[in-house]
Scaffold this motif. Structure first.
Motif, mmCIF file in Angstrom:
data_model
loop_
_atom_site.group_PDB
_atom_site.id
_atom_site.type_symbol
_atom_site.label_atom_id
_atom_site.label_comp_id
_atom_site.label_asym_id
_atom_site.label_seq_id
_atom_site.Cartn_x
_atom_site.Cartn_y
_atom_site.Cartn_z
ATOM 1 N N PHE A 1 0.810 -1.215 0.000
ATOM 2 C CA PHE A 1 0.000 0.000 0.000
ATOM 3 C C PHE A 1 0.846 1.268 0.000
ATOM 4 C CE2 PHE A 1 -2.445 -3.366 2.087
ATOM 5 C CZ PHE A 1 -3.583 -3.374 1.301
ATOM 6 N N TYR A 2 2.094 1.187 0.381
ATOM 7 C CA TYR A 2 2.977 2.350 0.358
ATOM 8 C C TYR A 2 4.408 1.863 0.162
ATOM 9 C CZ TYR A 2 4.043 1.078 5.200
ATOM 10 O OH TYR A 2 4.427 0.400 6.326
ATOM 11 N N VAL A 3 5.280 2.786 -0.210
ATOM 12 C CA VAL A 3 6.669 2.443 -0.525
ATOM 13 C C VAL A 3 7.464 2.333 0.769
ATOM 14 C CG1 VAL A 3 8.761 3.153 -1.716
ATOM 15 C CG2 VAL A 3 6.534 3.572 -2.770
ATOM 16 N N ASP A 4 7.941 1.146 1.039
ATOM 17 C CA ASP A 4 8.875 0.882 2.131
ATOM 18 C C ASP A 4 10.079 0.188 1.494
ATOM 19 O OD1 ASP A 4 10.324 0.031 4.329
ATOM 20 O OD2 ASP A 4 8.549 -0.416 5.523
ATOM 21 N N VAL A 5 11.105 0.973 1.193
ATOM 22 C CA VAL A 5 12.225 0.470 0.387
ATOM 23 C C VAL A 5 12.896 -0.744 1.031
ATOM 24 C CG1 VAL A 5 14.433 1.070 -0.669
ATOM 25 C CG2 VAL A 5 12.577 2.733 -0.660
ATOM 26 N N PRO A 6 13.266 -0.723 2.314
ATOM 27 C CA PRO A 6 13.900 -1.924 2.884
ATOM 28 C C PRO A 6 13.004 -3.159 2.827
ATOM 29 C CG PRO A 6 14.268 -0.030 4.299
ATOM 30 C CD PRO A 6 13.263 0.389 3.290
ATOM 31 N N MET A 7 11.708 -2.989 3.062
ATOM 32 C CA MET A 7 10.798 -4.133 3.041
ATOM 33 C C MET A 7 10.637 -4.688 1.625
ATOM 34 S SD MET A 7 6.874 -4.364 4.471
ATOM 35 C CE MET A 7 7.390 -3.834 6.102
ATOM 36 N N ILE A 8 10.522 -3.801 0.641
ATOM 37 C CA ILE A 8 10.399 -4.256 -0.749
ATOM 38 C C ILE A 8 11.687 -4.931 -1.199
ATOM 39 C CG2 ILE A 8 10.063 -3.481 -3.128
ATOM 40 C CD1 ILE A 8 8.260 -1.289 -2.088
ATOM 41 N N ALA A 9 12.824 -4.384 -0.776
ATOM 42 C CA ALA A 9 14.104 -4.989 -1.151
ATOM 43 C C ALA A 9 14.221 -6.403 -0.582
ATOM 44 C CB ALA A 9 15.249 -4.108 -0.661
ATOM 45 N N ARG A 10 13.808 -6.598 0.661
ATOM 46 C CA ARG A 10 13.856 -7.947 1.239
ATOM 47 C C ARG A 10 12.935 -8.895 0.486
ATOM 48 N NH1 ARG A 10 13.547 -5.147 6.223
ATOM 49 N NH2 ARG A 10 11.339 -5.742 6.384
ATOM 50 N N ALA A 11 11.748 -8.406 0.097
ATOM 51 C CA ALA A 11 10.822 -9.267 -0.639
ATOM 52 C C ALA A 11 11.378 -9.669 -1.998
ATOM 53 C CB ALA A 11 9.480 -8.554 -0.811
ATOM 54 N N CYS A 12 12.214 -8.818 -2.582
ATOM 55 C CA CYS A 12 12.817 -9.126 -3.886
ATOM 56 C C CYS A 12 14.156 -9.840 -3.760
ATOM 57 C CB CYS A 12 13.003 -7.837 -4.690
ATOM 58 S SG CYS A 12 11.461 -7.002 -5.124
ATOM 59 N N GLY A 13 14.575 -10.147 -2.543
ATOM 60 C CA GLY A 13 15.847 -10.832 -2.349
ATOM 61 C C GLY A 13 17.052 -9.929 -2.495
ATOM 62 N N LEU A 14 16.897 -8.634 -2.205
ATOM 63 C CA LEU A 14 17.988 -7.665 -2.329
ATOM 64 C C LEU A 14 18.342 -7.114 -0.956
ATOM 65 C CD1 LEU A 14 16.711 -5.678 -5.458
ATOM 66 C CD2 LEU A 14 18.305 -7.603 -5.417
ATOM 67 N N PRO A 15 19.517 -6.498 -0.819
ATOM 68 C CA PRO A 15 19.880 -5.894 0.474
ATOM 69 C C PRO A 15 18.928 -4.755 0.848
ATOM 70 C CG PRO A 15 21.810 -6.147 -0.935
ATOM 71 C CD PRO A 15 20.623 -6.444 -1.791
ATOM 72 N N GLU A 16 18.837 -4.488 2.140
ATOM 73 C CA GLU A 16 17.917 -3.455 2.603
ATOM 74 C C GLU A 16 18.344 -2.053 2.186
ATOM 75 O OE1 GLU A 16 17.193 -3.687 6.736
ATOM 76 O OE2 GLU A 16 16.198 -5.651 6.652
ATOM 77 N N ASN A 17 19.640 -1.848 1.939
ATOM 78 C CA ASN A 17 20.120 -0.526 1.531
ATOM 79 C C ASN A 17 20.098 -0.340 0.018
ATOM 80 O OD1 ASN A 17 22.132 -2.348 0.973
ATOM 81 N ND2 ASN A 17 23.812 -1.085 1.751
ATOM 82 N N THR A 18 19.279 -1.118 -0.672
ATOM 83 C CA THR A 18 19.168 -0.988 -2.125
ATOM 84 C C THR A 18 18.598 0.380 -2.496
ATOM 85 O OG1 THR A 18 18.819 -3.372 -2.334
ATOM 86 C CG2 THR A 18 18.164 -2.013 -4.203
ATOM 87 N N VAL A 19 19.158 0.976 -3.544
ATOM 88 C CA VAL A 19 18.711 2.293 -3.997
ATOM 89 C C VAL A 19 17.376 2.151 -4.724
ATOM 90 C CG1 VAL A 19 19.285 4.284 -5.449
ATOM 91 C CG2 VAL A 19 21.080 3.113 -4.161
ATOM 92 N N TYR A 20 16.494 3.115 -4.491
ATOM 93 C CA TYR A 20 15.168 3.122 -5.110
ATOM 94 C C TYR A 20 15.027 4.390 -5.951
ATOM 95 C CZ TYR A 20 10.108 3.947 -5.374
ATOM 96 O OH TYR A 20 8.831 4.230 -5.805
ATOM 97 N N ILE A 21 14.682 4.220 -7.233
ATOM 98 C CA ILE A 21 14.504 5.364 -8.120
ATOM 99 C C ILE A 21 13.129 5.273 -8.779
ATOM 100 C CG2 ILE A 21 16.986 5.432 -8.579
ATOM 101 C CD1 ILE A 21 16.389 4.432 -11.403
#
Length: 344
Positions: A263-283
């Motif tokens: 429902f909203y952008v949570d970059v660390p949570m989305i990164a974990r769901a995609c199998g990426l590190p939590e500090n992944t850059v979001y553009i």
């Protein structure tokens, strides 16, 4: 002799007649005295008001009546300051977006990781391949197209680097590719499900063929044909702006990654769901090269990127509302005080 006796009795009667015996009275010299009546208690000083107490109470009541008007006037003035801050913020964002895009490389990546504000609202250019199987659909989010409001979703997909390309990024990033209608999302999810079932069937057939070695012995071996190389697709070129996580309001429900509900952008949570590190850059993609045959996902434009939930025009409306309320309550307070003076 008789005469002498009568004379003697007469003398005795005369002597006793001068001294009469009085009846005895009880002695009161040692009796307790009754207590004196209690003195009247003094009246408290509160019953005697001071001369200036009435005037002081009247002054406080006047201040109390004018307090709402002063508070609402202050809130209206505060909205003017907020409007000026928003104008400066929008000017800063617009000026940054008009700069030349920055190529995404290892140096830029390390600088952004240490301080994300370095490239805030600066365009960056990066190349790679979209991993569409790990896409996340954020929404529902409405969008007005040609005056018609339609519900849809924002699709966020990992951009994977291509090591063979010199201009490719060095580490995966998350890209908000833009808005898609609900039907497009349903079709995409169905295609991914069908693709997964097809891969499972092929894997099962492969295992079956490996077990049936007797069939290979009797079957004729097909002639080997030269392997045809598939054309390599060029890497995807993305022009976007670095953004961060959203701050949801109290009315927005929490994300449910296990159910695929975002429902909203949570970059660390989305990164974990995609199998990426939590500090992944979001553009957020803002590429304006949109194909007419395939317009979706529809990226955000510059106006949508600099847009804020409360724009300067909204602050003007709030200012007008607060000032109007201040004038109304101040007028009522003045009218109330004037009515009291008339009664006096």
């Amino acid at each position: 002799m008789a005469a002498s006796l009568s004379k003697t009795l007469g003398l005795r009667l005369r002597g006793s007649g001068g001294h009469r015996l009085l009846p005895s009275r009880p002695s009161t010299s040692h009796a307790p005295q009754p207590p004196p009546p209690p003195a009247a208690a003094p009246l408290p000083p509160d019953l005697f008001p001071r001369a200036g107490a009435g005037k002081e109470a009247g002054a406080w009541s006047k201040l109390f009546l004018f307090a709402p008007g002063a508070i609402t006037f202050g809130l209206g003035t505060w909205q003017l300051f907020r409007r000026q801050e928003k104008l400066e913020m929008l000017e800063y964002r617009t000026r940054r977006l008009e700069m030349e895009p920055v190529a995404w490389n290892e140096t830029v990546s390390s600088a952004v990781s240490s301080d994300p504000a370095v490239l805030e609202f600066r365009k960056i250019v990066c190349e790679g391949d979209f991993d569409t199987e790990k896409s996340v659909f954020l929404g529902p989010r409405s969008r007005s197209i040609s005056g018609v409001t339609e519900n849809g979703y924002y699709v966020i997909t990992p951009l994977i680097p291509r090591p063979t390309e010199p201009g490719s990024l060095q580490s995966p990033i998350l890209v908000n590719r833009g808005w898609i209608p609900r039907a497009w999302r349903d079709k995409s999810m169905q295609d991914q499900q069908d693709l997964g079932e097809t891969l499972d069937v092929k894997e099962a057939d492969k295992k079956t063929n490996e077990k049936g070695t007797w069939w290979k012995f009797w079957s004729k071996k097909p002639e080997s044909s030269p392997e045809i190389e598939k054309p390599v697709k060029p890497p995807v070129r993305v022009i976007g702006v670095i953004r961060g996580s959203e701050k949801p309001s109290i009315f927005v429900p929490p994300n449910e990654p296990s159910n695929g509900q975002w429902f909203y952008v949570d970059v660390p949570m989305i990164a974990r769901a995609c199998g990426l590190p939590e500090n992944t850059v979001y553009i957020e993609d803002m590429n304006e090269d949109i194909s007419a045959s395939n317009p979706y996902p529809l990226p955000k434009d510059a106006n949508a990127l600099i847009h804020h939930s409360v724009m300067p025009d909204d602050h003007l409306k709030y200012t007008f509302t607060w000032y109007t309320l201040s004038a109304a309550v101040t007028y009522m307070a003045a009218k109330r005080i004037k009515a009291k003076k008339v009664r006096l």
